[in-house]
Design a protein around this motif. Structure first.
Motif, PDB file in Angstrom:
ATOM      1  N   ALA A 376     -15.844   1.830   2.561  1.00 21.14           N
ATOM      2  CA  ALA A 376     -15.493   2.041   1.155  1.00 21.14           C
ATOM      3  C   ALA A 376     -14.371   3.069   1.026  1.00 21.14           C
ATOM      4  O   ALA A 376     -13.473   2.912   0.195  1.00 21.14           O
ATOM      5  CB  ALA A 376     -16.722   2.502   0.380  1.00 21.14           C
ATOM      6  N   SER A 377     -14.420   4.123   1.858  1.00 27.37           N
ATOM      7  CA  SER A 377     -13.370   5.145   1.793  1.00 27.37           C
ATOM      8  C   SER A 377     -12.030   4.592   2.256  1.00 27.37           C
ATOM      9  O   SER A 377     -10.976   4.915   1.713  1.00 27.37           O
ATOM     10  CB  SER A 377     -13.769   6.358   2.637  1.00 27.37           C
ATOM     11  N   ILE A 378     -12.058   3.707   3.304  1.00 29.90           N
ATOM     12  CA  ILE A 378     -10.823   3.079   3.780  1.00 29.90           C
ATOM     13  C   ILE A 378     -10.235   2.185   2.702  1.00 29.90           C
ATOM     14  O   ILE A 378      -9.035   2.173   2.444  1.00 29.90           O
ATOM     15  CB  ILE A 378     -11.100   2.257   5.062  1.00 29.90           C
ATOM     16  N   SER A 379     -11.118   1.446   2.022  1.00 26.11           N
ATOM     17  CA  SER A 379     -10.656   0.557   0.944  1.00 26.11           C
ATOM     18  C   SER A 379     -10.057   1.368  -0.196  1.00 26.11           C
ATOM     19  O   SER A 379      -9.043   0.987  -0.780  1.00 26.11           O
ATOM     20  CB  SER A 379     -11.816  -0.291   0.426  1.00 26.11           C
ATOM     21  N   ALA A 380     -10.698   2.503  -0.515  1.00 23.68           N
ATOM     22  CA  ALA A 380     -10.184   3.356  -1.591  1.00 23.68           C
ATOM     23  C   ALA A 380      -8.831   3.927  -1.219  1.00 23.68           C
ATOM     24  O   ALA A 380      -7.908   4.001  -2.047  1.00 23.68           O
ATOM     25  CB  ALA A 380     -11.181   4.486  -1.868  1.00 23.68           C
ATOM     26  N   ARG A 381      -8.681   4.334   0.083  1.00 22.08           N
ATOM     27  CA  ARG A 381      -7.394   4.882   0.522  1.00 22.08           C
ATOM     28  C   ARG A 381      -6.309   3.824   0.444  1.00 22.08           C
ATOM     29  O   ARG A 381      -5.189   4.095  -0.008  1.00 22.08           O
ATOM     30  CB  ARG A 381      -7.519   5.393   1.958  1.00 22.08           C
ATOM     31  N   ALA A 382      -6.646   2.593   0.871  1.00 28.91           N
ATOM     32  CA  ALA A 382      -5.668   1.500   0.814  1.00 28.91           C
ATOM     33  C   ALA A 382      -5.277   1.202  -0.625  1.00 28.91           C
ATOM     34  O   ALA A 382      -4.109   0.942  -0.939  1.00 28.91           O
ATOM     35  CB  ALA A 382      -6.243   0.254   1.476  1.00 28.91           C
ATOM     36  N   ALA A 383      -6.282   1.262  -1.521  1.00 28.63           N
ATOM     37  CA  ALA A 383      -5.988   1.007  -2.937  1.00 28.63           C
ATOM     38  C   ALA A 383      -5.081   2.088  -3.496  1.00 28.63           C
ATOM     39  O   ALA A 383      -4.157   1.809  -4.285  1.00 28.63           O
ATOM     40  CB  ALA A 383      -7.291   0.956  -3.723  1.00 28.63           C
ATOM     41  N   ASN A 384      -5.299   3.346  -3.088  1.00 26.64           N
ATOM     42  CA  ASN A 384      -4.459   4.451  -3.555  1.00 26.64           C
ATOM     43  C   ASN A 384      -3.029   4.305  -3.062  1.00 26.64           C
ATOM     44  O   ASN A 384      -2.063   4.568  -3.789  1.00 26.64           O
ATOM     45  CB  ASN A 384      -5.033   5.791  -3.082  1.00 26.64           C
ATOM     46  N   VAL A 385      -2.873   3.878  -1.784  1.00 29.35           N
ATOM     47  CA  VAL A 385      -1.529   3.665  -1.229  1.00 29.35           C
ATOM     48  C   VAL A 385      -0.822   2.553  -1.982  1.00 29.35           C
ATOM     49  O   VAL A 385       0.362   2.657  -2.327  1.00 29.35           O
ATOM     50  CB  VAL A 385      -1.627   3.337   0.283  1.00 29.35           C
ATOM     51  N   ALA A 386      -1.544   1.472  -2.288  1.00 26.97           N
ATOM     52  CA  ALA A 386      -0.942   0.352  -3.017  1.00 26.97           C
ATOM     53  C   ALA A 386      -0.523   0.785  -4.425  1.00 26.97           C
ATOM     54  O   ALA A 386       0.548   0.402  -4.915  1.00 26.97           O
ATOM     55  CB  ALA A 386      -1.936  -0.801  -3.085  1.00 26.97           C
TER      56      ALA A 386
END
Length: 413
Positions: A376-386
């Motif tokens: 979930a944290s990796i997905s959140a980080r990817a979403a923030n980068v996007a």
């Protein structure tokens, strides 16, 4: 001087007490019971033969069965039992005792999948209809039925096999159970499962038979004999040891097993009846091994989800939930560094135990979480980068083209 003549001892002609002999013999010993040493040894070595059915009449397992028949008000919850199914039931009963620390706790109960007091149906006493479950969850579950289990139509019950605690005692119902199942089957179960009279009942009988209120040692061991029926097996052992002035050591109740262990074990057991559970049982067992026996990731919410699945909720409804439970119980470790702007790993987490903070340096921190939380944290980080990339793109000035379609540089004003 005349010598005193010794007086002759009176002779007796008793019958030998050895039932295999019973001959009359001559002796001058007033306490002699046997005609020879061989007869005396033979009599003392005769082992009292106990009727095997006595083991059932005093065994905790058959008292449990009787109690469940009283709860259902019928013996027909045993309808269709065979040697194999009764042995399966005995294994479930023994496992539940183990989860409770063999009397040290009462945290777990054998909960019915198809309920005893169901609407129009009565849950039967078979291993496939039972789940060893936390007591609080079982009591809150009540008479809900999600599916599966084993039951019998209430309208088909024969009044001939009705039992009621208002006029039937547990010991009477045990005898009725033996009669209903048949002596041959009960004897086969006793032999196959190596059933013995309950240790607790043996201890209670011994204490009652030997208790002497005039003996100070007995009074110290047990102030009131009427309390003997309220004590657990381990406590009774200590009372007996104290009465015999033996050292039994300090009494410590055995702890109950962790719910994660119990419910995972039950998921594996019931997958024999519900093959669709097998892959989830295997995955959950693998997940729990990553927690190194502390089960800190296993929550009350997880208990409830597994309880519902075990009590019949279908995989069609619970598949995603089970996958979530497995992911949240898979322990995951990773290292972050404050000196690394991109947060890349420098060492594998398994190396953490062999390296000190000083050797690693760079503000290294070991994190322990669940695999689900990490993803979930990796997905959140990817979403923030996007999101950041989109914002930068929106901030760029729009391109300007000349009449012929060529991009031209915008003036600085």
């Amino acid at each position: 001087m005349t010598k005193a003549t010794p007086s002759k001892k009176a002779t007796r002609r008793p019958t030998c007490k050895n039932p295999a002999c019973k001959k009359r013999f001559t002796t001058t010993v007033t306490t002699a019971k046997y005609c020879s040493t061989r007869c005396g040894d033979a009599k003392r070595n005769i082992r009292k033969k106990v009727d095997p059915l006595e083991k059932a009449l005093k065994s905790a397992f058959f008292y449990y069965i009787a109690g469940e028949c009283l709860r259902a008000n019928t013996l027909e919850i045993l309808q269709g039992h065979t040697l194999e199914t009764l042995c399966e039931l005995h294994e479930v009963y023994k496992s539940n005792m183990k989860w409770n620390g063999y009397g040290g706790s009462n945290s777990y109960e054998l909960s019915h999948i198809a309920p005893v007091k169901g609407h129009g149906r009565v849950g039967m006493l078979f291993a496939e209809n039972l789940v060893s479950a936390p007591k609080a969850l079982n009591r809150a579950h009540g008479n809900k039925h999600y599916g599966f289990g084993r039951s019998i139509q209430r309208l088909t019950l024969n009044p001939k096999y009705s039992v009621d605690k208002r006029w039937n005692s547990p010991s009477e119902v045990v005898q009725m159970v033996i009669s209903y199942l048949g002596k041959e089957l009960v004897l086969a179960v006793i032999k196959a499962c190596k059933i013995k009279p309950a240790q607790r009942s043996q201890l209670v009988e011994w204490i009652i038979a030997h208790y002497d209120p005039a003996n100070s040692r007995h009074l110290i061991a047990l102030g009131d004999l009427s309390q003997v029926h309220d004590l657990k097996t381990q406590q009774l052992k200590h009372v007996k040891a104290a009465m015999l002035d033996e050292e039994a050591g300090e009494y410590f109740a055995s702890p109950a097993a962790h719910p994660a262990i119990v419910l995972c074990n039950e998921l594996t057991r019931l997958s024999a009846n519900r093959p669709e559970l097998e892959i989830y049982a295997y995955a959950l067992d693998e997940a729990l091994t990553t927690q190194d026996d502390d089960y800190s990731l296993f929550s009350k919410h997880h208990e409830q989800m597994l309880f519902d699945v075990l009590h019949g909720k279908s995989i069609a409804v619970m598949a995603d939930t089970l996958e979530m439970v497995i992911g949240e119980n898979t322990s995951y470790r990773f290292v972050t560094y404050s000196s690394n702007a991109n947060g890349e790993y420098r060492y594998h987490p398994d190396a953490w135990d062999y390296l000190s903070n000083g050797q690693i340096g760079g503000g290294a921190t070991l994190h322990k979480t669940s695999l689900a939380a990490f993803k979930a944290s990796i997905s959140a980080r990817a979403a923030n980068v996007a999101t950041l990339a989109q914002c930068l793109h929106n901030a760029l000035p729009a391109a300007v083209f000349d009449p012929w379609g060529y991009e031209v540089e915008q003036p600085p004003f």
